[in-house]
Design an enzyme around this catalytic site. Structure first.
Site, PDB file in Angstrom:
ATOM      1  N   GLU A 148      82.326  35.377  28.324  1.00 59.25           N
ATOM      2  CA  GLU A 148      82.016  35.567  27.118  1.00 59.25           C
ATOM      3  C   GLU A 148      83.045  35.616  25.853  1.00 59.25           C
ATOM      4  O   GLU A 148      84.153  35.788  26.137  1.00 59.25           O
ATOM      5  CB  GLU A 148      81.488  37.042  26.734  1.00 59.25           C
ATOM      6  CG  GLU A 148      80.325  37.729  27.441  1.00 59.25           C
ATOM      7  CD  GLU A 148      79.076  36.857  27.258  1.00 59.25           C
ATOM      8  OE1 GLU A 148      78.879  37.031  25.824  1.00 59.25           O
ATOM      9  OE2 GLU A 148      78.274  36.793  27.956  1.00 59.25           O
ATOM     10  N   SER A 177      76.910  30.573  37.855  1.00 55.74           N
ATOM     11  CA  SER A 177      77.338  29.273  37.848  1.00 55.74           C
ATOM     12  C   SER A 177      79.036  29.179  38.532  1.00 55.74           C
ATOM     13  O   SER A 177      79.328  28.473  39.294  1.00 55.74           O
ATOM     14  CB  SER A 177      77.703  28.736  36.505  1.00 55.74           C
ATOM     15  OG  SER A 177      76.562  28.745  35.951  1.00 55.74           O
ATOM     16  N   ASP A 192      78.571  35.733  37.009  1.00 55.53           N
ATOM     17  CA  ASP A 192      79.258  36.517  36.166  1.00 55.53           C
ATOM     18  C   ASP A 192      78.926  37.339  35.005  1.00 55.53           C
ATOM     19  O   ASP A 192      79.178  38.713  34.726  1.00 55.53           O
ATOM     20  CB  ASP A 192      80.725  36.032  36.243  1.00 55.53           C
ATOM     21  CG  ASP A 192      81.419  35.660  37.430  1.00 55.53           C
ATOM     22  OD1 ASP A 192      81.268  36.334  38.486  1.00 55.53           O
ATOM     23  OD2 ASP A 192      82.054  34.517  37.328  1.00 55.53           O
TER      24      ASP A 192
HETATM   25  C1  16C Z   1      92.352  18.218  38.298  1.00 54.08           C
HETATM   26  C2  16C Z   1      91.104  19.530  38.620  1.00 54.08           C
HETATM   27  C3  16C Z   1      91.706  20.794  38.195  1.00 54.08           C
HETATM   28  C4  16C Z   1      90.747  21.612  38.537  1.00 54.08           C
HETATM   29  C5  16C Z   1      91.130  23.121  37.667  1.00 54.08           C
HETATM   30  C6  16C Z   1      90.518  24.257  38.433  1.00 54.08           C
HETATM   31  C7  16C Z   1      90.772  25.567  37.604  1.00 54.08           C
HETATM   32  C8  16C Z   1      89.613  26.534  37.818  1.00 54.08           C
HETATM   33  C9  16C Z   1      90.232  27.884  37.436  1.00 54.08           C
HETATM   34  C10 16C Z   1      89.212  28.791  37.537  1.00 54.08           C
HETATM   35  C11 16C Z   1      89.365  30.046  37.123  1.00 54.08           C
HETATM   36  C12 16C Z   1      88.111  30.700  36.997  1.00 54.08           C
HETATM   37  C13 16C Z   1      88.239  32.008  36.046  1.00 54.08           C
HETATM   38  C14 16C Z   1      87.009  32.878  36.312  1.00 54.08           C
HETATM   39  C15 16C Z   1      86.449  32.851  35.160  1.00 54.08           C
HETATM   40  C16 16C Z   1      85.246  33.769  34.851  1.00 54.08           C
HETATM   41  O1  16C Z   1      85.440  35.220  34.519  1.00 54.08           O
HETATM   42  C17 16C Z   1      84.218  33.179  33.953  1.00 54.08           C
HETATM   43  C18 16C Z   1      82.878  33.743  34.035  1.00 54.08           C
HETATM   44  O2  16C Z   1      82.226  33.191  35.165  1.00 54.08           O
HETATM   45  N1  16C Z   1      84.131  31.833  34.107  1.00 54.08           N
HETATM   46  C19 16C Z   1      84.499  30.748  33.060  1.00 54.08           C
HETATM   47  O3  16C Z   1      84.947  31.329  32.352  1.00 54.08           O
HETATM   48  C20 16C Z   1      84.509  29.423  33.543  1.00 54.08           C
HETATM   49  C21 16C Z   1      85.814  28.849  33.216  1.00 54.08           C
HETATM   50  C22 16C Z   1      85.628  27.548  34.102  1.00 54.08           C
HETATM   51  C23 16C Z   1      86.928  27.031  34.101  1.00 54.08           C
HETATM   52  C24 16C Z   1      87.062  25.609  34.843  1.00 54.08           C
HETATM   53  C25 16C Z   1      87.876  24.620  34.214  1.00 54.08           C
HETATM   54  C26 16C Z   1      87.707  23.262  35.117  1.00 54.08           C
HETATM   55  C27 16C Z   1      88.840  22.472  34.497  1.00 54.08           C
HETATM   56  C28 16C Z   1      88.609  20.816  34.822  1.00 54.08           C
HETATM   57  C29 16C Z   1      90.009  20.260  34.260  1.00 54.08           C
HETATM   58  C30 16C Z   1      89.562  18.816  34.656  1.00 54.08           C
HETATM   59  C31 16C Z   1      90.692  18.227  33.904  1.00 54.08           C
HETATM   60  C32 16C Z   1      90.866  16.631  34.498  1.00 54.08           C
HETATM   61  C33 16C Z   1      91.654  15.672  33.939  1.00 54.08           C
HETATM   62  C34 16C Z   1      91.826  14.196  34.290  1.00 54.08           C
HETATM   63  N1  ATP Z   2      66.047  36.779  30.733  1.00 52.97           N
HETATM   64  C1  ATP Z   2      67.063  36.280  30.040  1.00 52.97           C
HETATM   65  N2  ATP Z   2      67.233  35.228  29.003  1.00 52.97           N
HETATM   66  C2  ATP Z   2      68.410  34.965  28.436  1.00 52.97           C
HETATM   67  N3  ATP Z   2      69.645  35.270  29.006  1.00 52.97           N
HETATM   68  C3  ATP Z   2      69.702  36.212  29.849  1.00 52.97           C
HETATM   69  C4  ATP Z   2      68.662  36.927  30.585  1.00 52.97           C
HETATM   70  N4  ATP Z   2      69.025  37.532  31.506  1.00 52.97           N
HETATM   71  C5  ATP Z   2      70.303  37.578  31.505  1.00 52.97           C
HETATM   72  N5  ATP Z   2      70.745  36.768  30.472  1.00 52.97           N
HETATM   73  C6  ATP Z   2      72.056  36.561  30.319  1.00 52.97           C
HETATM   74  O1  ATP Z   2      72.541  35.122  30.929  1.00 52.97           O
HETATM   75  C7  ATP Z   2      73.861  35.112  30.979  1.00 52.97           C
HETATM   76  C8  ATP Z   2      74.412  34.213  32.182  1.00 52.97           C
HETATM   77  O2  ATP Z   2      73.653  34.712  33.058  1.00 52.97           O
HETATM   78  P1  ATP Z   2      74.412  34.693  34.748  1.00 52.97           P
HETATM   79  O3  ATP Z   2      75.772  35.222  34.434  1.00 52.97           O
HETATM   80  O4  ATP Z   2      73.303  35.141  35.646  1.00 52.97           O
HETATM   81  O5  ATP Z   2      74.562  33.241  34.943  1.00 52.97           O
HETATM   82  P2  ATP Z   2      75.609  32.137  34.852  1.00 52.97           P
HETATM   83  O6  ATP Z   2      75.990  31.975  33.331  1.00 52.97           O
HETATM   84  O7  ATP Z   2      75.110  30.878  35.317  1.00 52.97           O
HETATM   85  O8  ATP Z   2      76.661  32.477  35.833  1.00 52.97           O
HETATM   86  P3  ATP Z   2      78.272  32.604  35.490  1.00 52.97           P
HETATM   87  O9  ATP Z   2      78.185  33.862  34.737  1.00 52.97           O
HETATM   88  O10 ATP Z   2      78.686  32.805  36.949  1.00 52.97           O
HETATM   89  O11 ATP Z   2      78.897  31.505  34.990  1.00 52.97           O
HETATM   90  C9  ATP Z   2      74.460  36.574  31.132  1.00 52.97           C
HETATM   91  O12 ATP Z   2      75.519  36.702  30.259  1.00 52.97           O
HETATM   92  C10 ATP Z   2      73.236  37.304  30.558  1.00 52.97           C
HETATM   93  O13 ATP Z   2      73.522  38.416  29.809  1.00 52.97           O
END
Ligand code: 16C
Ligand code: ATP
Ligand code: CA
Length: 594
Positions: A547, A235, A192
């Site tokens: 971000e 990721s 992302d």
């Molecule tokens: C019990 C299980 C709960 C699971 C909950 C899962 C909720 C997942 C919601 C996902 C929302 C994704 C939104 C997308 C955001 C992306 O633009 C951004 C860029 O890649 N990702 C993140 O910021 C990355 C954000 C990542 C957030 C992950 C949150 C994980 C929460 C885990 C909580 C565990 C609590 C357990 C307590 C015993």
């Molecule tokens: N060569 C590089 N070295 C370091 N950082 C980089 C390079 N190329 C891109 N990036 C930065 O790395 C960051 C993360 O990359 P990317 O989104 O591909 O992977 P990720 O973080 O694992 O995945 P997600 O965003 O899905 O969680 C981006 O915000 C990008 O700006």
């Protein structure tokens, strides 16, 4: 206009089985015939999903191999994999090798199929600019591109210029500054974060060229023509998953090859009349901001860092004071709780295209669009909510991802010009865990007393005067001190706990916390969680598509269909079609899933 006139029909052989092949209008089909010339099974492929037609016997796996035989031709096309087993709308490359009665007939087939491709697929890309982030996700982006994607591009006759990035923001700067003449799209191989770089490059460049100021919040941004493609290798891969239905490099490469086009809403984020960033999936304060901030300390863990940080932040049990103002969208059209799903060909999104871009865009209609955008500033229409929140999230689409297949807002639309604002008020730890857990089940995460969701066109977030600097041990706005469920202070990052108004336990801050902490426990909490180990701030941070934003007081606005992706939205699972037909939403291809 489609014509169904037959372009070509003849007998062909697949192996030793005789078939009748038929090219009519926009479809190519072949039917197996039995010994008595009766039809057995038919395979039918829309011309728009044909990837390539090659003379001879051609293979591309494990390596490209061509046997130039006189009477054969090979068809490559999009093949849908069996979707049962939760695979989602997975595509693969189908291959069928046909043998004709003569070379002349073979040449006719190849010519007619190629003419059909040109006629029915005029907007396929010919030249692409590809950015590979070698460090994203599991660090496999280069390998994914060269082994799974490049051979498909080559097969389809697409030439690609590949840039392996050497620093963050290189892809964005390249798109903003370099000559892009001749490119039909930009592709990222990454997550992302990489998509976000392309998004900022494409939007920024388009506005520069149109002479539009991105800092002016009331301006109508210029929609972008250059398509963006995502080969998932990150990721979370939320944008890919939510626009395709699966995070699979081959599926995404095939959507690019056949020139699919999916408009996407984009949210602009401003602080004090300055553009801060654009977002398509999440502008989130509180829990998601804290998870992101914490996850930066654990980057070395790769994709696991989000779950690990989510767990730590959950244990920290925090909530934040704030004022959320929002401009509601027209509730007559759709609602975030109408149990519909935005699927490929969604009628809500198609009708929004008409509304957002009226067909005859004369000067006067452009003027009226600008006026209607400007009217969002009319204060009368804004609503306001004040309180303590576990999280405040704004998403322009469902934000489904492998971690949460239905996403943050399952009924959100990709291209309807609105976003969904989700307010999760302070609650006890079990309540919040229930909310989070429902993202992973079929249960409605909005059907909880401390959660509200609104379909909106714009959002503002601010603090009461002086509140921003306050520490978190302010008395809570509350009456009923129900004990929380986590009793062991050590499990809550070793800080002291007190019960708050909604039954949750709040960490004590400042001196109170210091006094209640042994040296040993402080070291342990340092190890556990950055949030709980330093003096706790009363404010969280904003997570904008992964971000961290440098400002807490922000103002967001949704720009309908600002960019286009090489995608087509989530394809309906054929196994659920029958069920869904009965529940067909009156607005077309948005089906009930309750
Ligand atoms: C019990 C299980 C709960 C699971 C909950 C899962 C909720 C997942 C919601 C996902 C929302 C994704 C939104 C997308 C955001 C992306 O633009 C951004 C860029 O890649 N990702 C993140 O910021 C990355 C954000 C990542 C957030 C992950 C949150 C994980 C929460 C885990 C909580 C565990 C609590 C357990 C307590 C015993
Ligand atoms: N060569 C590089 N070295 C370091 N950082 C980089 C390079 N190329 C891109 N990036 C930065 O790395 C960051 C993360 O990359 P990317 O989104 O591909 O992977 P990720 O973080 O694992 O995945 P997600 O965003 O899905 O969680 C981006 O915000 C990008 O700006
Ligand atoms: Ca939307």
């Amino acid at each position: 206009m489609e014509t169904d006139s037959v372009k070509l029909e003849s007998s062909v052989w697949l192996g030793n089985k005789r078939h009748r092949a038929l090219l009519s209008g926009w479809r190519f089909s072949w039917t197996e015939l039995d010994k008595k010339n009766r039809d057995k099974n038919t395979i039918s492929v829309p011309v728009s999903e044909v990837v390539a037609v090659m003379e001879g016997q051609v293979e591309i796996h494990p390596q490209k191999k061509t046997k130039d035989t006189d009477r054969d031709f090979t068809l490559f096309y999009v093949k849908r994999s069996n979707t049962s087993g939760g695979k989602g709308p997975l595509w693969s490359l189908g291959r069928s090798q046909f043998c004709c009665l003569s070379r002349d007939l073979r040449d006719q087939w190849v010519t007619q199929l190629r003419i059909a491709l040109k006629t029915h697929c005029p907007s396929r890309p010919c030249r692409l600019l590809v950015f590979i982030n070698p460090y994203g996700g599991k660090k496999k982006a280069k390998q994914i591109f060269h082994s799974s994607v490049a051979p498909l591009f080559e097969l389809a006759g697409i030439s690609s210029h590949v840039v392996v990035t050497e620093r963050a923001n290189q892809a964005r700067d390249h798109i903003l500054k370099k000559d892009l003449t001749g490119f039909d799209g930009v592709i990222c191989v990454g997550g992302d974060g990489m998509f976000s770089e392309l998004l900022h490059g494409v939007i920024g460049r388009t506005q520069q060229e149109a002479g539009v100021s991105e800092h002016d919040q009331s301006v109508m941004l210029q929609p972008c023509d250059l398509h963006i493609g995502i080969i998932p290798a990150g990721s979370t891969d939320c944008v890919c998953f939510a626009t395709v239905g699966v995070n699979d490099p081959v599926t995404s490469a095939l959507h690019i090859v056949i020139g699919d086009s999916q408009p996407l809403d984009v949210c602009s984020v401003h602080h004090c009349s300055t553009l801060v960033r654009y977002s398509v999936s999440l502008v989130g304060y509180g829990f998601y901001g804290d998870v992101l901030a914490e996850s930066e300390r654990h980057r070395w863990m790769g994709p696991l860092r989000y779950d690990y940080s989510g767990f730590l932040v959950y244990l920290c049990n925090r909530s934040y004071q704030g004022i959320v103002q929002y401009l509601p969208a027209d509730s007559q059209i759709t609602s975030p709780r109408d149990n519909s799903r935005c699927l490929s060909g969604c009628r809500v999104c198609s009708e929004s295209t008409e509304r957002l871009f009226p067909r005859s865009e004369s000067c006067s209609s452009l003027y009226s669009r600008q006026l209607s955008q400007y009217s969002i500033e009319s204060e009368d229409n804004w609503l306001s909510v004040e309180g303590r929140f576990r999280c405040v999230s704004l998403t322009c689409m469902s934000s489904s991802c492998p971690r949460s297949p239905k996403g943050l807002s399952p009924s959100a639309h990709l291209a309807d010009g609105t976003g969904d604002l989700i307010l999760v008020r302070n609650t006890n730890p079990l309540g919040f865990l229930t909310y989070l857990h429902r993202h992973t089940t079929t249960q409605d995460q909005f059907d909880l007393p401390f959660v509200e969701v609104h379909r909106v066109k714009a959002v503002r977030f601010s603090f009461l005067p002086g509140e921003e600097d306050d520490d978190e041990d302010q008395p809570n706005d509350s009456q009923n001190n129900t004990p929380g469920i986590l009793e062991d202070p050590e499990t809550l990052c070793n800080s002291d706990i007190e019960s708050n108004s909604f039954g949750s336990k709040q960490h004590l801050a400042g001196n109170q916390r210091e006094q209640g902490m042994t040296e040993k426990s402080r070291n342990k909490s340092d190890y556990l969680c950055g949030l709980c180990s330093s003096k706790r701030s009363a404010t969280s941070v904003w997570n904008c598509d992964g971000e961290i934003l440098p400002y807490a007081e922000i103002s967001c606005r949704v720009h309908g269909q600002l960019v286009r992706l090489f995608a087509r939205g989530v394809e309906e699972d054929p196994s659920s079609r029958k069920y869904n037909e009965g529940n067909r939403n009156c607005r077309g291809r948005c089906f009930s899933h309750s």
